[in-house]
Design a protein around this motif. Structure first.
Motif, mmCIF file in Angstrom:
data_model
loop_
_atom_site.group_PDB
_atom_site.id
_atom_site.type_symbol
_atom_site.label_atom_id
_atom_site.label_comp_id
_atom_site.label_asym_id
_atom_site.label_seq_id
_atom_site.Cartn_x
_atom_site.Cartn_y
_atom_site.Cartn_z
ATOM 1 N N LEU A 147 -11.684 -7.153 1.367
ATOM 2 C CA LEU A 147 -11.248 -5.967 0.644
ATOM 3 C C LEU A 147 -9.805 -6.163 0.182
ATOM 4 O O LEU A 147 -9.027 -6.853 0.836
ATOM 5 C CB LEU A 147 -11.330 -4.718 1.529
ATOM 6 N N ARG A 157 -6.320 -4.015 -1.959
ATOM 7 C CA ARG A 157 -5.757 -2.816 -2.549
ATOM 8 C C ARG A 157 -4.357 -3.146 -3.066
ATOM 9 O O ARG A 157 -3.678 -4.037 -2.544
ATOM 10 C CB ARG A 157 -5.687 -1.663 -1.562
ATOM 11 N N THR A 194 -15.143 2.391 6.308
ATOM 12 C CA THR A 194 -14.777 3.741 5.865
ATOM 13 C C THR A 194 -13.282 3.980 5.977
ATOM 14 O O THR A 194 -12.654 4.526 5.060
ATOM 15 C CB THR A 194 -15.543 4.788 6.693
ATOM 16 N N GLU A 236 -11.525 1.957 3.250
ATOM 17 C CA GLU A 236 -11.747 2.536 1.918
ATOM 18 C C GLU A 236 -10.896 3.781 1.729
ATOM 19 O O GLU A 236 -10.383 4.035 0.637
ATOM 20 C CB GLU A 236 -13.231 2.846 1.725
ATOM 21 N N THR A 258 -10.895 -1.745 -1.731
ATOM 22 C CA THR A 258 -12.210 -1.900 -2.341
ATOM 23 C C THR A 258 -12.661 -3.354 -2.170
ATOM 24 O O THR A 258 -11.842 -4.252 -1.949
ATOM 25 C CB THR A 258 -12.189 -1.551 -3.841
ATOM 26 N N THR A 259 -13.958 -3.592 -2.276
ATOM 27 C CA THR A 259 -14.498 -4.944 -2.080
ATOM 28 C C THR A 259 -14.061 -5.870 -3.204
ATOM 29 O O THR A 259 -14.211 -5.567 -4.377
ATOM 30 C CB THR A 259 -16.029 -4.902 -2.015
#
Length: 313
Positions: free
Chosen positions: A147, A149, A293, A296, A301-302
């Motif tokens: 993930l 960001r 969770t 996120e 995000t993936t």
């Protein structure tokens, strides 16, 4: 120990060794570098790359595939240290030599070496790796997500300075002083994790010896009364990519459920942002719904997916 697999004319020779010499290390690392540039992802994990350079390690084997001219065209690593799970492997083929059966040869050699009880990582989940897994008769059973960001300046970061429970303080890791206590907490926090929970002093020393290691980015939450480590957030900086990583966050079993993990994650992300890094990344198992969770909600995000395949037996 060396085991040279017999090869018919026109097929690769696969050599199995329990340690690599300096020339072999250089050749394998050059192969990995070329593959990473072509694929946009490392074919061998950090632990695997450390094992390449670290000499003999119990339970670790190196498989080198050579063409008829004696040129290294592929590499695989097999780790058989888990007392329960099947041996785990990673493999890579020279980007300029793909489509010639070298991957299949390495895969067959891994199946033979493991007694046909095998788990194999496909980092990045590329279509060619999925096809090879199918050819080898392997089935998908684990999905590890990367993930990411954005960060930006810490002054404008949407993650505020966290507050910690009364009686808990945060400080940075002190090499040589905190080793044993951290290893114990890490083992307890990841008791059911197939890789992280098994780290040893040698593994910790290997990481502390890497250029990226910085204790200023390794945060420990401890009980003020007695100094007991309750949790930690170890961050990592990939300088070439200008990428910060939530390397590992762990909470002692008796300290879980109180928001300590979220607070430590925030502390580490703010530290990475303060270094001027534009992006943060982390790895999490797709079936760890609670962790996914949380991340996120923190804006992750993936970005990429690693897949692990295994034999049915």
């Amino acid at each position: 120990m060396t085991n040279d697999a017999a090869a018919a004319p026109g097929t690769p020779q696969v050599r199995t060794l329990d340690a690599l010499d300096e020339r072999q290390v250089a050749d394998v690392l050059a192969l990995l570098s070329a593959a990473a540039q072509a694929d946009g992802a490392q074919a061998v994990s950090e632990q695997g790359r450390l094992a390449i350079k670290g000499g003999h390690r119990q339970g670790v084997s190196h498989l080198l595939a050579y063409d008829d001219g004696g040129v290294l065209v592929g590499y695989a690593q097999l780790e058989d240290t888990d007392p329960v799970e099947a041996p785990a492997a990673e493999l890579v083929v020279d980007p300029e030599r793909r489509g010639k059966g070298y991957g299949r040869a390495l895969g067959d050699a891994l199946l033979t070496a493991s007694g046909r009880r095998l788990r194999v990582w496909a980092h990045g989940g590329k279509s060619a790796a999925r096809h090879l897994a199918q050819v080898l008769g392997l089935s998908l059973f684990r999905e590890l997500r990367q993930l990411r960001r954005p960060l930006g300046p810490v002054e404008t970061l949407d993650i505020k300075e966290p507050s910690y429970p009364a009686g808990v303080r945060v400080r940075t890791f002190e090499p040589g002083k905190d080793d044993a206590a951290w290893l114990a907490v890490n083992a307890a926090a990841f008791a059911h994790h197939p890789e992280q929970g098994a780290l040893t002093q040698r593994d910790l020393d290997d990481r502390m010896g890497e250029d990226w290691f910085d204790p200023a980015g390794f945060f420990l939450a401890e009980r003020e009364a007695d100094g007991t480590i309750l949790g930690f957030h170890w961050t990592k900086v990939h300088q070439e990519e200008q990428l910060g990583e939530v390397y590992v966050v762990g909470i002692a079993p008796d300290a879980q459920g109180g928001g300590l993990g979220k607070a430590l994650t925030a502390t580490g992300l703010r530290h990475l942002a303060a270094q001027g890094l534009p992006t943060a990344s982390l790895y999490v198992d797709a079936d760890n719904v609670a962790a996914v969770t949380v991340y996120e909600r923190l804006g992750f995000t993936t970005y990429e997916t690693d897949l692990m395949y295994r034999t049915e037996s």
